[in-house]
Scaffold this motif. Structure first.
Motif, mmCIF file in Angstrom:
data_model
loop_
_atom_site.group_PDB
_atom_site.id
_atom_site.type_symbol
_atom_site.label_atom_id
_atom_site.label_comp_id
_atom_site.label_asym_id
_atom_site.label_seq_id
_atom_site.Cartn_x
_atom_site.Cartn_y
_atom_site.Cartn_z
ATOM 1 N N VAL A 52 0.769 -1.271 0.089
ATOM 2 C CA VAL A 52 0.002 0.054 0.158
ATOM 3 C C VAL A 52 1.090 0.970 -0.107
ATOM 4 N N TYR A 53 0.580 2.122 -0.956
ATOM 5 C CA TYR A 53 1.218 3.375 -0.848
ATOM 6 C C TYR A 53 0.756 4.505 0.053
ATOM 7 N N GLU A 54 1.884 4.580 1.113
ATOM 8 C CA GLU A 54 1.478 5.442 2.225
ATOM 9 C C GLU A 54 2.842 6.124 2.778
ATOM 10 N N PRO A 55 3.384 7.276 1.954
ATOM 11 C CA PRO A 55 4.552 7.754 2.558
ATOM 12 C C PRO A 55 4.860 8.190 3.652
ATOM 13 N N GLY A 56 3.787 8.653 4.425
ATOM 14 C CA GLY A 56 3.999 9.409 5.711
ATOM 15 C C GLY A 56 4.084 8.224 6.738
ATOM 16 N N HIS A 57 3.760 6.994 6.550
ATOM 17 C CA HIS A 57 3.503 5.848 7.602
ATOM 18 C C HIS A 57 5.051 5.374 8.135
ATOM 19 N N PRO A 58 5.148 5.273 9.184
ATOM 20 C CA PRO A 58 6.523 4.979 10.149
ATOM 21 C C PRO A 58 7.241 3.603 9.243
ATOM 22 N N ASP A 59 6.136 2.710 8.992
ATOM 23 C CA ASP A 59 6.911 1.441 8.212
ATOM 24 C C ASP A 59 7.010 1.642 6.579
ATOM 25 N N ALA A 60 7.033 2.735 6.381
ATOM 26 C CA ALA A 60 7.005 2.864 4.781
ATOM 27 C C ALA A 60 8.495 2.632 4.320
ATOM 28 N N ASN A 61 8.664 2.041 3.114
ATOM 29 C CA ASN A 61 10.130 1.874 2.855
ATOM 30 C C ASN A 61 10.377 3.347 1.901
ATOM 31 N N GLU A 62 11.692 3.133 1.263
ATOM 32 C CA GLU A 62 12.159 4.378 0.619
ATOM 33 C C GLU A 62 11.514 4.767 -0.440
ATOM 34 N N ASN A 63 10.575 4.176 -0.818
ATOM 35 C CA ASN A 63 9.414 4.268 -2.246
ATOM 36 C C ASN A 63 8.108 4.654 -1.705
ATOM 37 N N GLY A 64 7.931 4.612 -0.218
ATOM 38 C CA GLY A 64 6.432 5.074 0.371
ATOM 39 C C GLY A 64 5.652 3.772 0.392
ATOM 40 N N TYR A 65 6.079 2.814 0.128
ATOM 41 C CA TYR A 65 4.989 1.511 0.328
ATOM 42 C C TYR A 65 5.183 1.113 1.680
ATOM 43 N N ILE A 66 3.913 0.451 2.353
ATOM 44 C CA ILE A 66 4.166 -0.190 3.582
ATOM 45 C C ILE A 66 3.618 -1.786 3.308
ATOM 46 N N GLN A 67 3.815 -2.507 3.878
ATOM 47 C CA GLN A 67 3.426 -3.926 3.820
ATOM 48 C C GLN A 67 2.145 -3.990 4.744
ATOM 49 N N MET A 68 1.208 -4.451 4.110
ATOM 50 C CA MET A 68 -0.205 -4.699 5.102
ATOM 51 C C MET A 68 -0.251 -6.142 5.342
ATOM 52 N N PRO A 69 -0.986 -6.617 6.379
ATOM 53 C CA PRO A 69 -1.058 -7.865 6.455
ATOM 54 C C PRO A 69 -1.928 -8.696 5.351
ATOM 55 N N ASN A 70 -1.740 -10.109 5.271
ATOM 56 C CA ASN A 70 -2.176 -10.841 4.199
ATOM 57 C C ASN A 70 -3.745 -11.267 4.497
ATOM 58 N N VAL A 71 -4.534 -10.215 5.211
ATOM 59 C CA VAL A 71 -5.728 -10.723 5.891
ATOM 60 C C VAL A 71 -6.733 -10.088 4.840
ATOM 61 N N ASP A 72 -7.729 -10.721 4.495
ATOM 62 C CA ASP A 72 -9.180 -10.252 3.516
ATOM 63 C C ASP A 72 -10.011 -10.271 4.481
ATOM 64 N N ILE A 73 -10.653 -9.224 4.984
ATOM 65 C CA ILE A 73 -11.867 -9.110 5.771
ATOM 66 C C ILE A 73 -13.024 -10.136 5.233
ATOM 67 N N THR A 74 -13.284 -9.878 3.705
ATOM 68 C CA THR A 74 -14.469 -10.603 3.268
ATOM 69 C C THR A 74 -14.151 -12.357 3.523
ATOM 70 N N THR A 75 -12.894 -12.738 3.205
ATOM 71 C CA THR A 75 -12.456 -14.104 3.444
ATOM 72 C C THR A 75 -12.929 -14.429 4.820
ATOM 73 N N GLU A 76 -12.373 -13.847 5.692
ATOM 74 C CA GLU A 76 -12.592 -13.866 7.222
ATOM 75 C C GLU A 76 -14.095 -14.136 7.542
ATOM 76 N N MET A 77 -14.847 -13.232 6.921
ATOM 77 C CA MET A 77 -16.118 -13.038 7.253
ATOM 78 C C MET A 77 -16.957 -14.425 6.716
ATOM 79 N N VAL A 78 -16.516 -14.788 5.343
ATOM 80 C CA VAL A 78 -17.232 -16.061 4.873
ATOM 81 C C VAL A 78 -16.845 -17.309 5.762
ATOM 82 N N ASP A 79 -15.213 -17.306 6.317
ATOM 83 C CA ASP A 79 -14.908 -18.247 7.113
ATOM 84 C C ASP A 79 -15.705 -18.451 8.314
#
Length: 146
Positions: free
Chosen positions: A89-116
């Motif tokens: 996810v592109y979010e340059p102001g986030h403390p976990d952002a890399n030099e290009n401004g991208y952060i890694q978000m969890p691989n959790v999909d809320i829709t999949t979790e709700m179906v489960d």
């Protein structure tokens, strides 16, 4: 006792589904966690079910029906992490952002979790219905004896 075997089997299913619901709720709660104690984003967890006891087919041919259902049901064999890649996810102001401004978000999909979660709830309800049916059959059997 032989008549309580079906209740015991359904109870193991209810316990397993309750654990599955706990893991799903943990996944939903950590859907935005970008840093865990290991320094990586949260990884989605999944529950792996296993038959309670393994029995060769020859056992079913040689034992009485009373012995067939002992120690049966389902159990949790493992809780494993989903190895799918993290979302970028592109979010340059986030403390976990890399030099290009991208952060890694969890691989959790809320829709999949709700179906489960719906699937786990339905399985829990099915096991509860099986227990209620066994209980009603036992009560009817007692009424016959009156």
């Amino acid at each position: 006792m032989k008549m309580f075997n079906s209740i015991d089997i359904s109870a193991t299913g209810m316990t397993a589904e309750r654990t599955r619901m706990d893991i799903i709720s943990k996944n939903i709660a950590n859907a935005s966690t970008t840093r865990t104690s290991s320094g990586t984003p949260y990884r989605r967890q999944m529950v792996v079910f296993k038959e309670n006891g393994t029995t060769p087919f020859s056992y079913y041919l040689s034992k009485s029906s009373n012995e067939l259902l002992k120690n049966k049901g389902v159990k949790i064999s493992a809780i494993v992490e989903d190895k799918t890649p993290f979302k970028q996810v592109y979010e340059p102001g986030h403390p976990d952002a890399n030099e290009n401004g991208y952060i890694q978000m969890p691989n959790v999909d809320i829709t999949t979790e709700m179906v489960d979660m719906i699937s786990a709830t339905r399985a829990y309800e099915a096991n509860m219905s099986a227990i209620n049916s066994a209980k009603n059959m036992a009560l009817k059997a007692l009424e016959i004896g009156r």
